[in-house]
Design an enzyme around this catalytic site. Sequence first.
Site, mmCIF file in Angstrom:
data_model
loop_
_atom_site.group_PDB
_atom_site.id
_atom_site.type_symbol
_atom_site.label_atom_id
_atom_site.label_comp_id
_atom_site.label_asym_id
_atom_site.label_seq_id
_atom_site.Cartn_x
_atom_site.Cartn_y
_atom_site.Cartn_z
ATOM 1 N N ASP A 71 -28.131 -13.653 -15.674
ATOM 2 C CA ASP A 71 -27.225 -14.770 -15.402
ATOM 3 C C ASP A 71 -26.737 -14.786 -13.965
ATOM 4 O O ASP A 71 -26.895 -13.812 -13.232
ATOM 5 C CB ASP A 71 -26.030 -14.716 -16.368
ATOM 6 C CG ASP A 71 -25.491 -13.302 -16.562
ATOM 7 O OD1 ASP A 71 -25.684 -12.456 -15.673
ATOM 8 O OD2 ASP A 71 -24.868 -13.048 -17.607
ATOM 9 N N ASN A 98 -15.394 -9.650 -26.079
ATOM 10 C CA ASN A 98 -15.491 -10.580 -27.223
ATOM 11 C C ASN A 98 -16.886 -10.584 -27.852
ATOM 12 O O ASN A 98 -17.191 -11.448 -28.659
ATOM 13 C CB ASN A 98 -15.098 -12.001 -26.776
ATOM 14 C CG ASN A 98 -16.013 -12.532 -25.677
ATOM 15 O OD1 ASN A 98 -16.987 -11.877 -25.302
ATOM 16 N ND2 ASN A 98 -15.719 -13.719 -25.176
ATOM 17 N N HIS A 108 -19.768 -11.004 -26.186
ATOM 18 C CA HIS A 108 -20.795 -11.825 -25.520
ATOM 19 C C HIS A 108 -21.891 -10.965 -24.914
ATOM 20 O O HIS A 108 -21.662 -9.810 -24.562
ATOM 21 C CB HIS A 108 -20.180 -12.787 -24.492
ATOM 22 C CG HIS A 108 -19.735 -12.168 -23.193
ATOM 23 N ND1 HIS A 108 -18.608 -12.566 -22.523
ATOM 24 C CD2 HIS A 108 -20.266 -11.188 -22.420
ATOM 25 C CE1 HIS A 108 -18.478 -11.875 -21.409
ATOM 26 N NE2 HIS A 108 -19.468 -11.024 -21.325
ATOM 27 N N GLU A 149 -21.246 -16.919 -25.083
ATOM 28 C CA GLU A 149 -19.902 -16.656 -25.599
ATOM 29 C C GLU A 149 -19.842 -16.974 -27.093
ATOM 30 O O GLU A 149 -20.644 -17.780 -27.593
ATOM 31 C CB GLU A 149 -18.894 -17.546 -24.858
ATOM 32 C CG GLU A 149 -18.857 -17.343 -23.345
ATOM 33 C CD GLU A 149 -18.079 -16.095 -22.920
ATOM 34 O OE1 GLU A 149 -17.900 -15.168 -23.729
ATOM 35 O OE2 GLU A 149 -17.649 -16.056 -21.755
#
Length: 242
Positions: A67, A136, A138, A143
């Site tokens: 990314d 979280n 991800h 996400e």
Amino acid sequence: MRIAVLRDYQSLSERAAALVSARIGKKPTAVLGLATGSTPLGLYRELVKAAQRGLVDFSGVTTFNLDEYYPIERESLQSYYYYMQQHFWGPLGICPGRAHIPDGRAGDIAGVCSDYEQKIMDAGGIDLQILGIGVNGHIGFNEPGAALSAKTHLASLSAETIAANSRFFEDRDAVPRRAISMGLGTIMKAREILLLASGSEKARAIGETVRGKLTTKVPASLLQAHPRVTVMVDRAAACCLR
Ligand code: F6R
């Protein structure tokens, strides 16, 4: 999933570097998928050391990063391009034609995303994908959500990720709200996956990834459906696995 619990961050980095080096030893033209962030820094440091000692040869290796923030200039100290140049491509002397990362400056985002998928396919697919994990759950910038994108796409960062990544920026407002990220489908197509996590703040996400049910609310839990995943964690990140 194979789970390896290491004493601390240094042992984790060394073990991960040994795994990556072994794969390159077997296939000198390996295609690696790479992550940025704090977690793989030790791995990259160990790989650079091993290459300098002549223990591993990156000259035939091709890399694709997961990314990049959007929008961001390559020269920005927070860009993942800059990070890779500093910590990996630069010290290893990987030739620019072999090191790929989504272009955070691009105007034609859809074009960048489809080209990226095509380049991965043209390279023969990813042999080994390195992943970190967000608090979280991800992976990449995929996400938690009801619908996850399969392919490389423009992703929106969650509030938790903006807060976590603000440590690299002047303040929270300076964190880009979007990023170009490989999708879950891109990641799942890798022939092998190595997920790394260190520190107690990752323990809950690792527990849910490994022991929880497979759910888009914890994107990393989708890795349960992949045939060849190693989850390498230090003791602090492993505390929800007992
Ligand atoms: C980075 C990436 C992210 C990170 C994750 C953990 O390329 O794709 O998913 O791996 O946010 O970041 P750190 O390692 O900084 O805790």
